[in-house]
Design an enzyme around this catalytic site. Structure first.
Site, mmCIF file in Angstrom:
data_model
loop_
_atom_site.group_PDB
_atom_site.id
_atom_site.type_symbol
_atom_site.label_atom_id
_atom_site.label_comp_id
_atom_site.label_asym_id
_atom_site.label_seq_id
_atom_site.Cartn_x
_atom_site.Cartn_y
_atom_site.Cartn_z
ATOM 1 N N ASN A 412 0.824 -1.205 0.000
ATOM 2 C CA ASN A 412 0.000 0.000 0.000
ATOM 3 C C ASN A 412 0.858 1.254 0.000
ATOM 4 O O ASN A 412 0.907 1.971 -1.003
ATOM 5 C CB ASN A 412 -0.953 -0.016 1.202
ATOM 6 C CG ASN A 412 -1.963 1.115 1.147
ATOM 7 O OD1 ASN A 412 -1.861 2.013 0.327
ATOM 8 N ND2 ASN A 412 -2.945 1.081 2.025
ATOM 9 N N ASP A 413 1.577 1.499 1.082
ATOM 10 C CA ASP A 413 2.350 2.737 1.168
ATOM 11 C C ASP A 413 3.380 2.870 0.047
ATOM 12 O O ASP A 413 3.658 3.972 -0.401
ATOM 13 C CB ASP A 413 3.069 2.804 2.523
ATOM 14 C CG ASP A 413 2.094 3.021 3.669
ATOM 15 O OD1 ASP A 413 0.985 3.517 3.408
ATOM 16 O OD2 ASP A 413 2.441 2.678 4.813
ATOM 17 N N VAL A 414 3.913 1.748 -0.425
ATOM 18 C CA VAL A 414 4.990 1.818 -1.416
ATOM 19 C C VAL A 414 4.482 2.190 -2.808
ATOM 20 O O VAL A 414 5.273 2.360 -3.729
ATOM 21 C CB VAL A 414 5.796 0.501 -1.498
ATOM 22 C CG1 VAL A 414 6.456 0.199 -0.169
ATOM 23 C CG2 VAL A 414 4.938 -0.658 -1.953
ATOM 24 N N VAL A 415 3.150 2.302 -2.976
ATOM 25 C CA VAL A 415 2.618 2.751 -4.270
ATOM 26 C C VAL A 415 1.821 4.045 -4.089
ATOM 27 O O VAL A 415 1.090 4.450 -4.980
ATOM 28 C CB VAL A 415 1.710 1.680 -4.920
ATOM 29 C CG1 VAL A 415 2.507 0.442 -5.228
ATOM 30 C CG2 VAL A 415 0.511 1.335 -4.040
ATOM 31 N N ALA A 454 1.491 3.620 7.407
ATOM 32 C CA ALA A 454 1.646 5.039 7.687
ATOM 33 C C ALA A 454 0.311 5.661 8.083
ATOM 34 O O ALA A 454 0.265 6.792 8.546
ATOM 35 C CB ALA A 454 2.227 5.755 6.485
#
Lengths: 486, 93
Positions: A412-415, A454
């Site tokens: 999730n956060d990495v995209v 996050a």
């Protein structure tokens, strides 16, 4: 018998002094062992040479152990053999049985053992300094050795208790959420000062009580340091503890004047430090901010209720299968959710089915995906995804503009494009995959409610080209596979 | 060996470690952690010295426990690394 004062003047028996004259062949053997450890790490520069590297590591360890055994008078060989057999047997069985998804916990558990072993060696050296040849002419422990010992013991103790907490968090025995004590920075600072004061006391006076106090405080601060750090920051924590276990070994190497231990300690210490640095860079966060802990706690507490409902497109496995079949190129982005759902085997099957249809399938891995450095790579390797289909962030990020489908599974956060655009976002500045440039984005997620670590919403969910596949990752991929096979 | 000689070895080894670890491919970072774990158990040398000496029974038993713990790591660490590395395969073309 001489009165005690005169005993002191005469010094300890001669044998204890002469141990210092190290046989050059012994020193040479430890040096070879150290070089073999360097070669073990060198081998990991590519999967092809890595297996040989591991053999060098084993050989280095064998040389170190055999050298130690043959150059010391051994009063208790059966006990030593029994201890090695018990420990070795347990280790071997665990290594064989452990699931690849549990690798982060296992590494944390192993770190704790190194830490505890370092503590025990320091205690043994303290109880029987003559055996370690660190006694000076007055029968006291040498001043330098006192510092090295207490340092090794303290680092070992922090490694132990910190790793136990990291293990409990990774293994789910303890909530992954950060636990925040009021005034924790102040408490930690006071403990560090306490350690310094008692370590100084031990150095200047060799009082046993100072040694034990340093140990107790070091155990305590290990717990307190890791407790406030959240689950997804564990890659940094595990790397950091890896580094500590190295420094502990190096400190004991100084005490024992042993080249193999010093070289290994330096290698492991720098390895862990570099990995921590890589992980922090991949999150655009400073090491200090990770170690201070509490990340994600504020954001998720604030952003929960007030969020507006935005429209998104929900798709079925059949829709996804249809679109994947039409695609020319698919880039898969796995994250921690894939590990939790154990979806890697189903995912590889999907890749195989698509390749049969002539679709190009690549895997893109973010440095902080998963719970430890390289976690996703190991899982994909376990599922027999060839490693030349797996790419790092900087090598593949330019390809999303040409890709037909970006297939996000459990990440999730990495995209999240907020990392590029929203200066107020907690993940601002973190390098992310440009999935929004792909023609279609497929997002496997259990529900719309959950947010990433996050605690921030992700604009990619609401793009026109995004298809949300809301289900358990493994079940969803299996259904897609069924639809693809029909 | 005097302190400065040992310190020299340590500092140089830190530099070697720095360059060697940067050359490790990110795909192998998990095996890297497993194998560094295994080799840091070279602390077993200290544990062996403690348990071999006849000087103090307390130190001997503390040493033996340390030998057992380090052995878990040595055997477990190398075995799990070997198991992981065996999984990394190239495409069969």
């Amino acid at each position: 018998m001489l009165p005690p004062e005169q005993m002191l003047e005469l010094g300890p028996p001669v044998a204890e002094v002469t141990v210092h004259a190290v046989n050059p062949w012994v020193a040479f053997a430890y040096l070879v062992s150290g070089v073999f450890f360097i070669l073990a790490l060198r081998g990991l520069s590519s999967p092809a040479t890595s297996r040989n590297g591991n053999r060098f590591g084993m050989a280095g360890m064998l040389i170190a152990v055999v050298t130690t055994l043959v150059t010391h008078d051994i009063a208790s060989l059966p006990e030593i053999v029994a201890a090695m057999a018990i420990g070795g047997g347990i280790g071997f069985v665990i290594a064989r049985r452990i699931a690849m998804t549990a690798m982060p916990q296992l590494v944390a558990a192993f770190h704790s053992l190194v830490g505890l072993a370092a503590v025990l060696v320091a205690i043994a050296a303290f109880l029987d300094p003559a055996a370690f040849a660190i006694v000076d002419a007055n029968g006291a422990i040498e001043a330098v050795a006192r510092i090295e010992m207490v340092l090794g013991a303290a680092i070992g103790a922090i490694t132990f208790s910190g790793s136990v907490i990291a293990f409990a968090k990774l293994n789910g025995n303890m909530s992954g959420a950060p636990i925040l004590l009021p005034g924790r920075h102040f408490i930690n600072l006071a403990i560090v000062l306490g350690i310094a004061v008692f370590a100084f006391g031990f150095w200047s006076g060799e009082h046993a009580i100072d040694f034990w106090l340093v140990l107790a405080l070091a155990f305590l601060i290990g717990f307190l340091l890791i407790v406030p750090i959240g689950g997804a920051d564990m890659p940094v924590v595990v790397s950091m503890l890896n580094s500590y276990s190295g420094w502990a070994a190096a400190a004991m190497g100084f005490t024992l004047h042993n080249t193999a231990m010093i070289v290994t300690g330096a290698l492991v210490g720098s390895s862990g430090a570099i990995l921590s640095y890589i992980m922090c860079r991949a999150m655009n966060r400073s090491f200090i901010s990770v170690i201070a802990g509490g990340f994600g706690a504020e954001a998720s507490a604030a952003g929960g209720a007030a969020k507006e409902q935005r429209p998104y497109k929900r798709g079925s496995a059949e829709d996804a299968a249809f679109m994947l079949k039409q695609a020319e190129s698919v880039i898969v982005i796995p994250g921690y959710g894939m590990a939790v759902a154990q979806a890697q085997h189903a995912l590889r099957e999907m890749g195989d089915l698509l390749k049969k249809e002539g679709v190009s399938v690549k895997y893109a891995i973010h440095p902080v995906a998963g719970r430890m450095p390289g976690h996703m790579n190991v899982l994909l390797a376990e599922a027999q995804v060839p490693y030349d289909d797996v790419f790092e962030l900087e090598d593949i990020n330019s390809e999303f503009a040409q890709a037909d489908v970006a297939f996000i599974i459990g990440a999730n956060d990495v995209v999240n494009p907020a990392a590029k655009t929203d200066k107020t976002s907690p993940i601002y500045g973190m390098p992310v995959f440009d999935v929004d440039k792909a023609k279609t984005v497929m997002f496997i997620k259990r529900s719309m409610g959950g947010v990433g670590y996050a605690g921030v919403d992700n604009d990619v969910f609401y793009l026109d080209q995004t298809l949300m596949l809301l289900a358990d990752a493994k079940k969803m991929v299996e259904e897609i596979n069924k639809a693809l096979a029909d | 060996m005097d302190f400065i000689a040992i310190l020299s070895i340590f500092v140089l080894a830190c530099f070697v470690g720095y360059y060697v670890v940067w050359s490790v491919t990110p795909a192998l970072h998990t095996p890297l952690m497993a194998v560094t774990n295994a080799i840091s158990s070279v602390i077993v040398v200290g544990a062996l010295i403690a348990s071999a000496a006849a000087g103090s029974p307390a130190a001997k038993w503390v040493g033996l426990v340390a030998v057992a713990l380090a052995s878990v790591n040595i055997f477990g660490g190398f075995a799990v690394t070997a198991r992981m590395l065996a999984m990394y395969k190239k495409k069969d073309r």
